[in-house]
Design a protein around this motif. Sequence first.
Motif, short mmCIF file in Angstrom:
data_model
loop_
_atom_site.label_atom_id
_atom_site.label_comp_id
_atom_site.label_asym_id
_atom_site.label_seq_id
_atom_site.Cartn_x
_atom_site.Cartn_y
_atom_site.Cartn_z
N THR A 1 -4.71 -20.85 -0.07
CA THR A 1 -3.93 -19.62 -0.19
C THR A 1 -4.64 -18.43 0.45
O THR A 1 -4.01 -17.44 0.77
N SER B 1 -8.08 -6.84 -17.18
CA SER B 1 -8.61 -6.81 -15.82
C SER B 1 -9.13 -8.19 -15.43
O SER B 1 -10.06 -8.71 -16.03
N THR B 2 -8.51 -8.78 -14.44
CA THR B 2 -8.93 -10.13 -14.05
C THR B 2 -10.13 -10.08 -13.12
O THR B 2 -10.77 -11.08 -12.89
N ARG C 1 -0.41 -12.89 1.71
CA ARG C 1 -0.59 -13.47 0.38
C ARG C 1 -1.99 -13.21 -0.19
O ARG C 1 -2.34 -13.73 -1.22
N VAL C 2 -2.77 -12.43 0.53
CA VAL C 2 -4.12 -12.15 0.04
C VAL C 2 -4.03 -11.12 -1.09
O VAL C 2 -3.63 -9.99 -0.88
N THR C 3 -4.38 -11.55 -2.27
CA THR C 3 -4.28 -10.65 -3.42
C THR C 3 -5.47 -9.70 -3.46
O THR C 3 -6.44 -9.87 -2.72
N ARG C 4 -5.35 -8.73 -4.33
CA ARG C 4 -6.44 -7.76 -4.43
C ARG C 4 -7.74 -8.44 -4.87
O ARG C 4 -8.81 -8.14 -4.38
N ASP C 5 -7.63 -9.39 -5.80
CA ASP C 5 -8.82 -10.13 -6.25
C ASP C 5 -9.47 -10.88 -5.11
O ASP C 5 -10.69 -10.91 -4.97
N GLU C 6 -8.62 -11.52 -4.30
CA GLU C 6 -9.17 -12.29 -3.18
C GLU C 6 -9.85 -11.39 -2.17
O GLU C 6 -10.89 -11.73 -1.62
N ARG C 7 -9.23 -10.21 -1.96
CA ARG C 7 -9.86 -9.26 -1.03
C ARG C 7 -11.21 -8.81 -1.58
O ARG C 7 -12.20 -8.74 -0.87
#
Length: 272
Positions: free
Chosen positions: A130, A2-3, A136-142
Amino acid sequence: MSTASYGYDGGDLEKPDQVLTVENLRKEFGALIATEDVSLAAERGSITGLIGPNGAGKSTLFKLISGFYEPDAGSVTLNGTDITGWSPDRIARRGMTRTFQTPRRIEGMTVRENMLVGPQNQAGESILSTMFRPGRVTRDERANLERAADLLELFELDHLADEPATDLSGGQFKLLELARAMMVEPDVLLLDEPVAGVNPALAEDLATYIERLNRERELTIFIIEHDIDFIMELADPIVVLDQGRVLTEGSPETVRTDDRVMEAYLGGGGES
Ligand SMILES: Nc1ncnc2c1ncn2[C@@H]1O[C@H](COP(=O)(O)OP(=O)(O)OP(=O)(O)O)[C@@H](O)[C@H]1O
Ligand SMILES: [Mg+2]
């Protein structure tokens, strides 16, 4: 893997009560010994104060603990793991981060963007290029954006989220630094003079936020501050550093009535 997990990742080991231990820490700058044989421990959930005259080695000690400097000798243990020599980033991911005595303002960034540059990065980073690219918004970024929004609300900075960070007052900027440090959901927070240069009303606010974080999130706080009344109100125990060594430590009352502490301040303060 899990990142998104920033917290303690030591598996099912029970957390020791001493969340942070420092043993025989030493740092030399050429002929100058900035910290010499410093040993101390912070209990989980405590607010520990660190005081001492100018040049006593307080900021150096924080930099050693948080990985900004590598010690010449000694060790740092966080949640039972020896983190000596780890990078600040790795230490932050493991649960300990710091604020800066003199936070740098990053030109051209909004308050919200400041929250997203990462705990240890004061230069502004690739994340911004990014971040807002459509699709391109990843789940982590969200998740990071949501956490930033929650923290800005908690610190009552949400109405300033889209303002340039350079427009904030000195006090608001200190608040933003505190909010930003919370992005990694730390177990341990090192605060280097969080109210220096801040007006008394905002210093009160900051103290209230610090106490709330400590109480509601079981956050262990280690705090350097020159304002003796402020730190004696907030912290227990208090560690006194003088010329790179621990002079004494104990309750605010013990420290306040220790003659050696006053002598250290008169001796050290007079020279700078
Ligand atoms: N990067 C460095 N290079 C050389 N000397 C340094 C460095 N950082 C700190 N020092 C020296 O180490 C000593 C301790 O400095 P430090 O900044 O840790 O003190 P401090 O207790 O935080 O003081 P202040 O209360 O003024 O912030 C000082 O003599 C300082 O000049
Ligand atoms: Mg300092």
